[in-house]
Write a protein that holds these residues in place. Structure first.
Motif: not given
Length: 244
Positions: A163-179
């Protein structure tokens, strides 16, 4: 002598509960009053296996509760808090449906501090994410690694960073890849890349102590606050106000 903070710990035998109990042994600001767990640890004055078994008189004595349980456990704790109007510190994640709205509702009458990650270092990384707005044209990726017992994937921390990243760059980002690997406490990595360069922001938790330290710091702070929903931003920036 300053009055000690009477602490209630929900989930004292869990991984975070153990980390908090270790810190309490050397923190003179707290008086470990009540723990809720399957088996008494001996570190608290009173121990209960069920929230419903805690006497009303004992509930009133608790100055602040710390919760690192599961969403369903927190849902059971909230009604008791509303009866006593006592503060809550919670790091529980993995909410479904309208569960978090109940946390927000509780904050109308109680001081409630919730954070998906209580590490001061992780909070600092979140502030650094804001600077990525200057390279919003880059490509971005988010990755996380947690121990194999971690149930929610992506984790609450990864969701917050996303959420922080999308707010900062103003565009949709792929969800986190979790391991989910071994006994890793938590590694979160943000990668930004163009055709000419690449930037990485990474936070690596070396132990659970960092989260326990954050929880106790928040507990000392919130006992002086009015009702409201608070976050790491409020704790780290005392001049800001919780959401009412």
């Amino acid at each position: 002598m300053a009055k000690k903070i009477k602490l209630g710990l929900f989930g004292s035998t869990g991984k975070m509960g153990v980390a908090i109990r270790q810190l309490l042994k050397s923190d003179s600001d707290f008086s470990p009053l009540v723990e809720v767990c399957s088996k008494p640890t001996g570190d608290f004055e009173e121990s209960f296996s069920d929230l419903k078994k805690i006497p009303a008189a004992t509930l009133k004595q608790v100055d602040v509760w710390i919760d690192f349980s599961r969403p369903e456990g927190l849902m059971d704790l909230l009604p008791l808090l509303q009866q006593t109007k006592k503060p809550l510190i919670s790091g529980t994640t993995g909410f479904e449906g309208n569960q978090f709205t109940k946390v927000e509702a509780a904050s109308k009458k109680n001081p409630v501090f919730w954070a998906s990650n209580m590490s001061v270092g992780l909070w600092t990384v979140r502030q650094a994410i804001k600077a990525l707005s200057t390279i919003s044209h880059f490509d971005f990726a988010l990755e996380e690694i947690h121990h194999t017992q971690k149930k929610d994937n992506p984790s609450g921390t990864a969701v917050t960073l996303h959420k922080d990243l999308e707010k900062a760059v103003g565009k949709k980002i792929p969800p986190a890849v979790g391991h989910r690997l071994g006994g890793v406490f938590g590694i979160h990595t943000i990668t930004a890349a163009s055709q000419s360069e690449m930037i990485k922001l990474e936070h690596n938790a070396l132990n659970r102590t960092v989260f326990a330290e954050g929880a106790l710091k928040a507990a000392k702070w919130i006992v002086k606050q009015p009702s409201g929903l608070y976050s790491m931003d409020d704790l780290m920036k005392p001049t800001s106000k919780g959401k009412k």
